[in-house]
Design a protein around this motif. Structure first.
Motif, PDB file in Angstrom:
ATOM      1  N   VAL A  54       0.848  -1.203   0.000  1.00 23.26           N
ATOM      2  CA  VAL A  54       0.000   0.000   0.000  1.00 23.26           C
ATOM      3  C   VAL A  54       0.879   1.247   0.000  1.00 23.26           C
ATOM      4  O   VAL A  54       0.662   2.173  -0.778  1.00 23.26           O
ATOM      5  CB  VAL A  54      -0.971   0.007   1.206  1.00 23.26           C
ATOM      6  N   ARG A  55       1.880   1.274   0.858  1.00 18.40           N
ATOM      7  CA  ARG A  55       2.765   2.438   0.951  1.00 18.40           C
ATOM      8  C   ARG A  55       3.549   2.654  -0.348  1.00 18.40           C
ATOM      9  O   ARG A  55       3.623   3.767  -0.865  1.00 18.40           O
ATOM     10  CB  ARG A  55       3.728   2.265   2.127  1.00 18.40           C
ATOM     11  N   ALA A  92       2.798   1.492  -3.369  1.00 19.21           N
ATOM     12  CA  ALA A  92       1.876   1.816  -4.458  1.00 19.21           C
ATOM     13  C   ALA A  92       1.432   3.277  -4.383  1.00 19.21           C
ATOM     14  O   ALA A  92       1.328   3.959  -5.409  1.00 19.21           O
ATOM     15  CB  ALA A  92       0.666   0.889  -4.425  1.00 19.21           C
ATOM     16  N   ARG A  93       1.195   3.768  -3.186  1.00 16.95           N
ATOM     17  CA  ARG A  93       0.788   5.171  -3.013  1.00 16.95           C
ATOM     18  C   ARG A  93       1.907   6.110  -3.465  1.00 16.95           C
ATOM     19  O   ARG A  93       1.659   7.110  -4.148  1.00 16.95           O
ATOM     20  CB  ARG A  93       0.433   5.441  -1.552  1.00 16.95           C
ATOM     21  N   LYS A 151       2.080   5.916  -7.263  1.00 14.85           N
ATOM     22  CA  LYS A 151       0.926   6.608  -7.855  1.00 14.85           C
ATOM     23  C   LYS A 151       1.169   8.118  -7.911  1.00 14.85           C
ATOM     24  O   LYS A 151       0.964   8.752  -8.948  1.00 14.85           O
ATOM     25  CB  LYS A 151      -0.332   6.301  -7.046  1.00 14.85           C
ATOM     26  N   GLU A 209      -2.655   2.612  -8.254  1.00 13.80           N
ATOM     27  CA  GLU A 209      -3.857   2.822  -7.449  1.00 13.80           C
ATOM     28  C   GLU A 209      -4.610   1.503  -7.257  1.00 13.80           C
ATOM     29  O   GLU A 209      -5.122   1.225  -6.161  1.00 13.80           O
ATOM     30  CB  GLU A 209      -4.762   3.861  -8.103  1.00 13.80           C
ATOM     31  N   GLU A 269      -2.775  -0.362  -4.662  1.00 21.62           N
ATOM     32  CA  GLU A 269      -3.036   0.274  -3.366  1.00 21.62           C
ATOM     33  C   GLU A 269      -4.375  -0.188  -2.794  1.00 21.62           C
ATOM     34  O   GLU A 269      -4.502  -0.436  -1.595  1.00 21.62           O
ATOM     35  CB  GLU A 269      -3.022   1.792  -3.547  1.00 21.62           C
ATOM     36  N   GLN A 270      -5.358  -0.347  -3.652  1.00 23.19           N
ATOM     37  CA  GLN A 270      -6.693  -0.754  -3.211  1.00 23.19           C
ATOM     38  C   GLN A 270      -6.803  -2.264  -2.972  1.00 23.19           C
ATOM     39  O   GLN A 270      -7.641  -2.700  -2.190  1.00 23.19           O
ATOM     40  CB  GLN A 270      -7.734  -0.302  -4.232  1.00 23.19           C
ATOM     41  N   PRO A 279      -3.927  -4.724  -2.238  1.00 20.87           N
ATOM     42  CA  PRO A 279      -2.505  -5.055  -2.092  1.00 20.87           C
ATOM     43  C   PRO A 279      -2.185  -6.543  -2.075  1.00 20.87           C
ATOM     44  O   PRO A 279      -1.039  -6.920  -2.324  1.00 20.87           O
ATOM     45  CB  PRO A 279      -2.123  -4.388  -0.768  1.00 20.87           C
TER      46      PRO A 279
END
Length: 124
Positions: free
Chosen positions: A70-71, A73-74, A77, A93, A96-97, A99
């Motif tokens: 998540v971290r 990917a954010r 992004k 994204e 992130e949604q 993972p």
């Protein structure tokens, strides 16, 4: 006496001033030019940094746990949107949604390769 303005990448390429934003290219050069105010040296530096960053992130994504994905990917992004790599941003994204979805991570690598090849071609 005014100094000649260095042509940006978006306007130094075929299509000239008629270039319009495009999500079909790996990097939207019109978006990048707006973000850098047409400063070619800055565009080149940003793309070089982005190219190195995306390699590091995509390698780490495959080994990361869900929280780390998540971290990462954010971060990817945000960077991708800033330079105009909108397909990469959209894929990041999605990671992130979701993972835990390894398929999304695997689908990202070819897109990263396309972006890196494109950056190499336009910054020669």
């Amino acid at each position: 006496m005014a100094l000649p303005q260095q042509a940006s990448m978006a306007f130094a390429l075929p299509g000239g001033e008629t270039s319009i934003p495009s999500r079909k290219r790996p990097i939207d050069l019109v978006h990048l030019t707006r973000e850098t105010f047409g400063n070619r040296a800055l565009e080149t530096e940003i793309l070089s940094l982005f190219s190195r960053q995306i390699c590091t992130i995509v390698d780490r994504l495959s080994q990361a746990n869900a929280d780390e994905r998540v971290r990462l990917a954010r971060s990817l992004k945000g960077s991708a949107r800033a330079v105009g790599a909108f397909r990469v941003a959209d894929m990041a994204e999605s990671i992130e949604q979701s993972p835990s979805n390894a398929k999304l991570v695997n689908e990202l690598r070819p897109e990263i390769d396309d972006v890196r090849d494109y950056i190499a071609a336009i910054t020669r």
